[in-house]
Design an enzyme around this catalytic site. Structure first.
Site, mmCIF file in Angstrom:
data_model
loop_
_atom_site.group_PDB
_atom_site.id
_atom_site.type_symbol
_atom_site.label_atom_id
_atom_site.label_comp_id
_atom_site.label_asym_id
_atom_site.label_seq_id
_atom_site.Cartn_x
_atom_site.Cartn_y
_atom_site.Cartn_z
ATOM 1 N N ASP A 282 -1.663 6.527 6.436
ATOM 2 C CA ASP A 282 -2.811 5.533 5.753
ATOM 3 C C ASP A 282 -3.115 4.734 6.838
ATOM 4 O O ASP A 282 -2.333 3.698 7.012
ATOM 5 C CB ASP A 282 -2.305 4.913 4.361
ATOM 6 N N TRP B 158 0.821 -1.313 0.082
ATOM 7 C CA TRP B 158 -0.077 -0.006 0.133
ATOM 8 C C TRP B 158 0.945 1.194 -0.143
ATOM 9 O O TRP B 158 0.629 2.173 -0.698
ATOM 10 C CB TRP B 158 -0.910 -0.097 1.222
ATOM 11 N N LYS C 164 -13.058 -1.519 6.199
ATOM 12 C CA LYS C 164 -12.269 -2.371 7.162
ATOM 13 C C LYS C 164 -13.060 -2.403 8.503
ATOM 14 O O LYS C 164 -13.529 -3.102 9.046
ATOM 15 C CB LYS C 164 -11.040 -2.382 7.150
HETATM 16 C C1 LIG Z 1 -3.791 0.317 3.815
HETATM 17 C C2 LIG Z 1 -4.733 0.359 2.436
HETATM 18 N N1 LIG Z 1 -4.444 1.610 1.991
HETATM 19 C C3 LIG Z 1 -5.308 1.832 0.760
HETATM 20 C C4 LIG Z 1 -6.360 0.940 0.381
HETATM 21 C C5 LIG Z 1 -7.013 1.250 -0.884
HETATM 22 O O1 LIG Z 1 -8.593 1.405 -0.530
HETATM 23 P P1 LIG Z 1 -9.527 1.801 -1.465
HETATM 24 O O2 LIG Z 1 -9.599 0.489 -2.354
HETATM 25 O O3 LIG Z 1 -10.651 2.026 -0.869
HETATM 26 O O4 LIG Z 1 -8.924 2.879 -2.443
HETATM 27 C C6 LIG Z 1 -6.320 -0.258 1.105
HETATM 28 C C7 LIG Z 1 -7.260 -1.244 0.529
HETATM 29 O O5 LIG Z 1 -7.349 -2.379 1.022
HETATM 30 C C8 LIG Z 1 -5.624 -0.632 2.290
HETATM 31 O O6 LIG Z 1 -5.801 -1.746 2.812
#
Ligand SMILES: Cc1ncc(COP(=O)(O)O)c(C=O)c1O
Length: 369
Positions: free
Chosen positions: A176, A101, A200
């Site tokens: 994040d 991520w 989540k």
């Molecule tokens: C830590 C983290 N950041 C960002 C995201 C991306 O999120 P989205 O798919 O809602 O854009 C996720 C998705 O699983 C994630 O676990």
């Protein structure tokens, strides 16, 4: 009806009590004659839902008054662009890459910042350890430093947020916290901005939470879309465009549920933290004691939320998943980039669910499942 235990990484399990309440209010919210999805976001009913959700989140996470809480759309991936559009000032930004991520965030920021500098990376370890903050190569005058405080795919978590000032940086820290928001308290003295998708720990997909220190507003690049300019969003109480009303309502119900949770003398997020520690310990202790299961993440940075693990005999993966499903243990397949299994045990997963997983894993190892 006993529902199965859902170990999905997200969209993920929602507390059953919240689902029941939402179901009972689906056609008529509090005698208004309308369901929440059918209401104007500018009507007094929805404004009341919004204000309650905002104030409950502020209380649960102990968000200081100098931070704005924004309810946006776009998810974590959109924030990978929205953060640099708002905070980079077109200059240098620092990234600490600790898994998929933060790697994605780093790549996206290159489009907007003059230099998205890689200050540290855990890649050499296969993202099984976090690079120690003392070794981070932080840039002088960076507009911000980005970390992913819980890597959902690799299962590494910062158990303490870095103190950038102590590392000689004046830059605000961007976290994040998509996959561990509300699972533990946040040290806001170390944070400039936190963002996370709701799907989540907080509710359905479609809602993104951004918590940002006021002094960081008002510096968006001219190309930043108005709907994504944090100052515009803040000035309009998240209603510059139509906000994700259903997501905000569901998040609000989850916040009410969170406020009622107790563990000993702890309540709310502190209670969840105690429960999450106990759940994670149960599963990690079992994995570590077994020659049949492996978790490769260093002990000091193991995620309490997302626990990837492997079977020593990977040819049995399909049998493991089929047997788990038959026992009502769902969505345990690991992310395709890592393989193996992954148990995501967010706030809505009770200790009994983790116990049921451990019991199944023990039986499977013995050939009894
Ligand atoms: C830590 C983290 N950041 C960002 C995201 C991306 O999120 P989205 O798919 O809602 O854009 C996720 C998705 O699983 C994630 O676990």
């Amino acid at each position: 009806m006993n529902r199965p235990y859902n170990f999905s990484a997200g969209p993920a399990a929602i507390p059953e009590e919240v689902l029941h309440q939402a179901a009972s209010e689906m056609l008529d919210w509090h005698g208004s004659g309308l369901g929440v999805m059918e209401m104007s976001h500018r009507g007094k009913e929805f404004i009341a839902i919004y204000e309650q959700a905002e104030s409950d989140l502020r209380q649960l996470l102990a968000v200081p008054p100098e931070f704005k809480i924004l309810f946006m759309q776009g998810g974590g991936i959109a924030e990978n662009a929205i953060v640099p559009l708002n905070l980079s000032r077109g200059a240098t930004v620092d990234f600490v890459v600790t898994g998929s991520w933060s790697q994605k965030s780093h790549k996206e920021a290159r489009k907007y910042a003059a230099d998205a500098h890689l200050a540290a990376s855990g890649e050499a370890s296969g993202f099984t350890t976090l690079p120690a903050p003392a070794g981070w190569q932080l840039s002088r005058g960076a507009s911000y430093v980005h970390i992913c405080s819980n890597e959902t795919i690799h299962g590494v978590e910062f158990h303490e947020l870095p103190d950038l000032k102590a590392l000689g940086s004046d830059a605000p820290l961007v976290i994040d916290f998509s996959s561990h928001v509300a699972s533990r308290p946040v040290d806001w003295s170390r944070v400039g901005l936190a963002f996370g998708g709701a799907q989540k720990n907080i509710g359905p997909a479609g809602l993104t939470i951004v918590i940002v220190r006021e002094d960081l507003l008002g510096h968006a690049l001219p190309i930043c879309p108005s709907a994504f300019d944090y100052k515009t969003v803040a000035d309009h109480q998240s209603m510059y465009n139509t906000p994700p009303t259903w997501g905000i309502y569901m998040a609000g119900l989850t916040f009410q549920w969170l406020k009622k949770q107790r563990e000993g003398e702890h309540t709310g997020v502190a209670a969840m933290e105690q429960r999450n520690i106990a759940k994670a310990r149960l599963l990690y202790d079992f994995i570590d004691a077994s020659p049949f299961y492996v978790n490769k993440v260093a002990h000091n940075c193991r995620s309490r939320m997302n626990i990837p693990f492997f079977l020593a005999d990977e040819s049995r993966n399909d049998a493991f998943l089929a047997g788990a499903k038959a026992r009502g243990l769902l969505q345990l397949k690991g992310h395709k980039s890592v393989g193996g299994m992954r148990a995501s045990i967010y706030n809505a997963m009770p200790l009994a669910g983790v116990q049921a997983l451990v019991d199944y894993m023990r039986d499977f190892e013995r050939g009894a499942a």
